[in-house]
Design a protein around this motif. Sequence first.
Motif, PDB file in Angstrom:
ATOM      1  N   ARG A   1       0.806  -1.216   0.000  1.00 34.50           N
ATOM      2  CA  ARG A   1       0.000   0.000   0.000  1.00 34.50           C
ATOM      3  C   ARG A   1       0.846   1.277   0.000  1.00 34.50           C
ATOM      4  NH1 ARG A   1      -2.748  -3.091   3.806  1.00 34.50           N
ATOM      5  NH2 ARG A   1      -2.101  -1.763   5.556  1.00 34.50           N
TER       6      ARG A   1
ATOM      7  N   THR B   1      -9.425 -11.094   0.052  1.00 36.09           N
ATOM      8  CA  THR B   1      -8.292 -10.202   0.279  1.00 36.09           C
ATOM      9  C   THR B   1      -8.041 -10.084   1.779  1.00 36.09           C
ATOM     10  OG1 THR B   1      -8.837  -8.918  -1.700  1.00 36.09           O
ATOM     11  CG2 THR B   1      -7.354  -7.895  -0.100  1.00 36.09           C
TER      12      THR B   1
ATOM     13  N   GLN C   1      -5.775  -7.894   4.484  1.00 37.97           N
ATOM     14  CA  GLN C   1      -4.970  -6.682   4.631  1.00 37.97           C
ATOM     15  C   GLN C   1      -4.273  -6.685   5.992  1.00 37.97           C
ATOM     16  OE1 GLN C   1      -7.940  -3.604   4.101  1.00 37.97           O
ATOM     17  NE2 GLN C   1      -7.667  -3.588   1.875  1.00 37.97           N
TER      18      GLN C   1
ATOM     19  N   ASP D   1      -1.379  -6.086   1.150  1.00 40.61           N
ATOM     20  CA  ASP D   1      -2.686  -6.674   0.858  1.00 40.61           C
ATOM     21  C   ASP D   1      -2.446  -7.954   0.069  1.00 40.61           C
ATOM     22  OD1 ASP D   1      -3.781  -4.462   2.025  1.00 40.61           O
ATOM     23  OD2 ASP D   1      -4.319  -3.475   0.134  1.00 40.61           O
TER      24      ASP D   1
END
Length: 420
Positions: free
Chosen positions: A12, A76, A78, A85
């Motif tokens: 990210r 997904t 995170q 991720d």
Amino acid sequence: MKIVCNVFVSNRLLPSLAVSRSRKHVKSTLALCKHPKSEEYCIILFSGQNKNGTKYSLKGNVKQVLTKFAHEGKCTIQFNKPEHDLFIQSDVIQLKGFLHILKRALENKISQNELTYSSMAVTPVKQKDIAPTKLVIAKRSDYPIRGFPRTLEELHINDIQRCGIDRGIINLVNLRILDLSNNWIEFIPEDLSNLTNLKEFNISHNILARSTPKQWNWMGGNLSKSLLLLDVSYNELTYIPNQICKLHKLTTLNLNNNLIKTLPAGIGNLRNLKIFSASNNFLVVLPGSIKKLRLHSIDISNNNFEQCIPNGAGVFPKPLPVCTLKEYASRKVLGARLIYFSGNLPLTLVNYLDNAKYCVCGKACFEVYLRSSHNLLLGNIAESVSSSFGDMYVPIDCYFCSLKCSSLAYQNRSRHPIVR
């Protein structure tokens, strides 16, 4: 617990544009484990490029778990540190089992029997043990006796004199490409329409001409929303069933080298169609609804098209009777592109809807319509045209759902006469 999956790791902290350009899922092993002498759980990610594995702590480190598409084998995870991720693609059953154990681990409700091995004992699954996503069968001896791997996304079965479609193929929920060309297949089972991810279907060089009209009901269902390419060339077909109009997402349609004399009136309802081939057939006229298409290419060479019909002016259509309630309702159903089949409607209504005519405006009509023939300049509907005749005009058989559509057609014909 460990599962074999495809994983894309997104950082990210990196620019989103760079991430989107390099996004590629890699075959990996994802392990959920707990050290025997500690109460902390972790996830270890192995791949061919990362054989030592990347360890992600779970306690207070999971930002979010997105499971909206778990029924499609996607999720997904995170993490806070590192800010990664994990975009995961796996078999649906395996993924749901993994997510169940992950949830219990996050809630600290997991039992010792469910997770007993240590992180030091976890090793990646060997490449030879990973279930394949692509399978090519070119010999009868290669045909799997014990069924197909559930992970298959691409299946090619060619030139093995196969006479039917195995039930095991119908159960491959991840299948995207199915190539059954060069066999002896006579019909397609209706259950093929249950496949939700099938995008390309090649059934060329078979004997589908032996199919009865009822054996074309596989066109529709989930395939209405997924199928992009259909190849039924070299099947000795004398007609194309009206059910093909249900395949709303088709972009490529190959009907070459058959014995087809007419096309379904509603073929112009395939709004996404871009590549259309119907060469080497016996076509004498095209359906009027084809005027609605905007194609990249069309190939109708080597057919039996009639001489172009002279345009006439001053011909006025007769008044139309009032539609029945049944026809009004049926027009609405097809106009909204609702999925229908014998399971949710009486068979008589299904047949009624399947045999709809289609106006040049794209709307359906059944018993109340006008009909006439005129000429179409193929360059108006396609960027590239292949034909075996000098000019690019072909006769089209038009249905009109209303006097308005008919009047507009006559006006256009008088404005653009054919110069011969």
